[in-house]
Design a protein around this motif. Structure first.
Motif, PDB file in Angstrom:
ATOM      1  N   THR A  45      40.651 -29.769  21.008  1.00 54.92           N
ATOM      2  CA  THR A  45      39.939 -30.712  20.174  1.00 54.92           C
ATOM      3  C   THR A  45      40.855 -31.204  19.071  1.00 54.92           C
ATOM      4  N   LEU A  46      41.069 -32.524  18.990  1.00 54.44           N
ATOM      5  CA  LEU A  46      41.963 -33.086  17.995  1.00 54.44           C
ATOM      6  C   LEU A  46      41.165 -33.795  16.916  1.00 54.44           C
ATOM      7  N   ASP A  47      41.561 -33.584  15.701  1.00 50.88           N
ATOM      8  CA  ASP A  47      40.909 -34.227  14.569  1.00 50.88           C
ATOM      9  C   ASP A  47      41.954 -34.365  13.473  1.00 50.88           C
ATOM     10  N   THR A  48      42.325 -35.581  13.169  1.00 53.91           N
ATOM     11  CA  THR A  48      43.438 -35.816  12.245  1.00 53.91           C
ATOM     12  C   THR A  48      42.981 -36.120  10.832  1.00 53.91           C
ATOM     13  N   ARG A  49      41.788 -35.720  10.473  1.00 55.58           N
ATOM     14  CA  ARG A  49      41.300 -36.043   9.134  1.00 55.58           C
ATOM     15  C   ARG A  49      42.017 -35.263   8.044  1.00 55.58           C
ATOM     16  N   HIS A  50      42.603 -34.135   8.362  1.00 61.01           N
ATOM     17  CA  HIS A  50      43.303 -33.327   7.380  1.00 61.01           C
ATOM     18  C   HIS A  50      44.658 -32.926   7.966  1.00 61.01           C
ATOM     19  N   PRO A  51      45.721 -32.856   7.148  1.00 57.28           N
ATOM     20  CA  PRO A  51      47.054 -32.497   7.664  1.00 57.28           C
ATOM     21  C   PRO A  51      47.061 -31.190   8.448  1.00 57.28           C
ATOM     22  N   THR A 114      39.518 -24.765  13.137  1.00 57.63           N
ATOM     23  CA  THR A 114      40.044 -25.576  12.039  1.00 57.63           C
ATOM     24  C   THR A 114      39.786 -27.054  12.261  1.00 57.63           C
ATOM     25  N   ASN A 115      39.623 -27.449  13.514  1.00 55.93           N
ATOM     26  CA  ASN A 115      39.331 -28.851  13.807  1.00 55.93           C
ATOM     27  C   ASN A 115      37.870 -29.220  13.595  1.00 55.93           C
ATOM     28  N   VAL A 116      36.950 -28.268  13.770  1.00 57.19           N
ATOM     29  CA  VAL A 116      35.530 -28.605  13.600  1.00 57.19           C
ATOM     30  C   VAL A 116      35.058 -28.382  12.166  1.00 57.19           C
ATOM     31  N   ILE A 117      35.870 -27.715  11.347  1.00 58.33           N
ATOM     32  CA  ILE A 117      35.538 -27.588   9.932  1.00 58.33           C
ATOM     33  C   ILE A 117      35.756 -28.944   9.265  1.00 58.33           C
ATOM     34  N   PRO A 118      34.787 -29.479   8.554  1.00 58.01           N
ATOM     35  CA  PRO A 118      34.926 -30.792   7.923  1.00 58.01           C
ATOM     36  C   PRO A 118      36.148 -30.866   7.013  1.00 58.01           C
ATOM     37  N   ALA A 119      36.768 -32.026   6.952  1.00 57.42           N
ATOM     38  CA  ALA A 119      37.984 -32.200   6.160  1.00 57.42           C
ATOM     39  C   ALA A 119      37.785 -31.818   4.703  1.00 57.42           C
ATOM     40  N   GLU A 120      36.604 -32.121   4.174  1.00 50.54           N
ATOM     41  CA  GLU A 120      36.354 -31.824   2.763  1.00 50.54           C
ATOM     42  C   GLU A 120      36.279 -30.327   2.479  1.00 50.54           C
ATOM     43  N   SER A 121      36.122 -29.516   3.526  1.00 52.44           N
ATOM     44  CA  SER A 121      36.070 -28.063   3.340  1.00 52.44           C
ATOM     45  C   SER A 121      37.452 -27.417   3.447  1.00 52.44           C
ATOM     46  N   HIS A 122      38.461 -28.218   3.770  1.00 55.68           N
ATOM     47  CA  HIS A 122      39.818 -27.703   3.894  1.00 55.68           C
ATOM     48  C   HIS A 122      40.516 -27.679   2.540  1.00 55.68           C
ATOM     49  N   SER A 198      38.750 -19.265   4.671  1.00 52.90           N
ATOM     50  CA  SER A 198      38.229 -18.596   3.470  1.00 52.90           C
ATOM     51  C   SER A 198      37.361 -19.514   2.632  1.00 52.90           C
ATOM     52  N   SER A 199      37.733 -20.783   2.526  1.00 50.66           N
ATOM     53  CA  SER A 199      36.914 -21.708   1.736  1.00 50.66           C
ATOM     54  C   SER A 199      35.710 -22.190   2.524  1.00 50.66           C
ATOM     55  N   ALA A 200      35.873 -22.357   3.843  1.00 51.37           N
ATOM     56  CA  ALA A 200      34.775 -22.881   4.655  1.00 51.37           C
ATOM     57  C   ALA A 200      33.614 -21.908   4.741  1.00 51.37           C
ATOM     58  N   VAL A 201      33.889 -20.596   4.787  1.00 53.37           N
ATOM     59  CA  VAL A 201      32.814 -19.617   4.931  1.00 53.37           C
ATOM     60  C   VAL A 201      31.956 -19.505   3.676  1.00 53.37           C
ATOM     61  N   GLN A 202      32.382 -20.104   2.586  1.00 51.10           N
ATOM     62  CA  GLN A 202      31.579 -20.072   1.370  1.00 51.10           C
ATOM     63  C   GLN A 202      30.296 -20.868   1.540  1.00 51.10           C
ATOM     64  N   ASP A 203      30.306 -21.781   2.509  1.00 47.95           N
ATOM     65  CA  ASP A 203      29.110 -22.573   2.816  1.00 47.95           C
ATOM     66  C   ASP A 203      28.586 -22.131   4.178  1.00 47.95           C
ATOM     67  N   PRO A 204      27.510 -21.347   4.229  1.00 47.00           N
ATOM     68  CA  PRO A 204      26.974 -20.846   5.506  1.00 47.00           C
ATOM     69  C   PRO A 204      26.595 -21.950   6.480  1.00 47.00           C
ATOM     70  N   ALA A 205      26.372 -23.153   5.968  1.00 47.52           N
ATOM     71  CA  ALA A 205      26.001 -24.253   6.853  1.00 47.52           C
ATOM     72  C   ALA A 205      27.203 -24.802   7.611  1.00 47.52           C
ATOM     73  N   VAL A 206      28.401 -24.494   7.137  1.00 43.05           N
ATOM     74  CA  VAL A 206      29.616 -25.009   7.767  1.00 43.05           C
ATOM     75  C   VAL A 206      30.088 -24.083   8.876  1.00 43.05           C
ATOM     76  N   ILE A 207      30.255 -22.805   8.556  1.00 42.17           N
ATOM     77  CA  ILE A 207      30.768 -21.859   9.546  1.00 42.17           C
ATOM     78  C   ILE A 207      30.347 -20.451   9.153  1.00 42.17           C
ATOM     79  N   SER A 208      30.032 -19.650  10.127  1.00 42.20           N
ATOM     80  CA  SER A 208      29.643 -18.269   9.853  1.00 42.20           C
ATOM     81  C   SER A 208      30.876 -17.365   9.914  1.00 42.20           C
ATOM     82  N   ARG A 209      30.808 -16.245   9.215  1.00 47.32           N
ATOM     83  CA  ARG A 209      31.942 -15.333   9.151  1.00 47.32           C
ATOM     84  C   ARG A 209      32.311 -14.747  10.510  1.00 47.32           C
TER      85      ARG A 209
END
Length: 267
Positions: A45-51, A114-122, A198-209
């Motif tokens: 899965t490719l997603d170029t929204r974040h480096p 890392t590709n399915v985590i929204p860019a703003e959560s990176h 580490s930053s993405a898991v702070q929001d349970p709606a984004v990704i679970s641990r």
């Protein structure tokens, strides 16, 4: 209505479904033709929204293109002995393709995540990302050079390769340098990809641990599979059988590290 799935889970479902779908489709063709010579089996899965997403995807794509073409060419020339007894048994052949799908899915899971985590959560790229990228590059180069050296050796010795073995170049410091490079590059891929966890898991709606914990098994799984199951053990057994009367081989085996490169003084 809320489905109860995190954003990461929703993003991974089509990726993993595609991955296993490819395996089933390839199995269907391979079983019908009774051959193990597939075209491409890798799903990324490719997603170029974040480096970070671009780097993780690009490195994985480079690996898939290189290794896919390398194995495809080798299979066309020599086939794959692992499939000799199962390719005429469609049910058992399907199991092989599904296991292959599971291998691809778990191995590349950090990259998928890392590709399915929204860019703003990176978070911004940091030292861990660059260390991971350097580790990936070192492992990739190690694997490519080792495979090239072995191919050149085999072309030089010709039919005599069955009574000979390679012991120069990277093969003088490890009996399986290509596999070592493979394991190192996936460790680097995990380091690069996991910077966002580490930053993405702070929001349970984004990704679970539990997704991020499962991703940790990627480099561990690859290393275990290669060193304990289908890689090195099978080759060591085959080489021991093929070269059982070659004294130089047993001397080489005794003096040379099986996996981790280690220079030695030859007697």
């Amino acid at each position: 209505m809320n489905s109860g799935f995190t954003q990461a889970t929703k993003g991974l479902i089509p990726t993993l479904a595609t991955n296993f779908g490819i395996q089933v489709c390839c199995w269907g063709v391979a079983a019908a033709l009774q051959t193990e010579k597939p075209w491409d089996k890798h799903s990324v899965t490719l997603d170029t929204r974040h480096p970070r997403q671009l780097l993780a995807s690009a490195t994985t794509a480079a690996w898939a293109i290189y290794l896919g073409s390398f194995l495809f060419e080798r299979t066309l020339r020599h086939g794959d002995k692992r499939f000799n007894k199962v390719k005429r048994k469609p049910g058992l052949f399907l199991v092989y393709w599904l296991v292959q799908g599971a291998w691809v899915a778990l191995t590349a899971l950090p990259v998928y995540l890392t590709n399915v985590i929204p860019a703003e959560s990176h978070p911004s790229l940091d030292l861990q990302d660059f260390l991971g990228l350097a580790l990936w590059a070192g492992g990739f180069i190690f694997e490519v050079v080792a495979n090239y050296q072995k191919r050149q050796w085999r072309q030089q010795v010709g039919p005599d390769y069955k009574r000979s073995f390679i012991s120069h170049g990277l093969w003088s410091i490890s009996r399986h340098p290509n596999y070592f490079g493979e394991c190192v590059l996936w460790a680097g891929s995990y380091l690069l990809s996991s910077s966002s966890f580490s930053s993405a898991v702070q929001d349970p709606a984004v990704i679970s641990r539990w997704w991020t914990r499962l991703a940790l098994f990627s480099p561990l799984f690859v290393t275990f599979l290669i060193t304990r199951v289908s890689g090195i053990p099978l080759l060591e057994k085959e080489n021991d059988r093929r070269l059982k009367d070659v004294v130089a081989y047993w001397k080489y085996k005794k003096e040379t590290s099986m996996f981790v490169p280690r220079p030695v003084m030859r007697s």
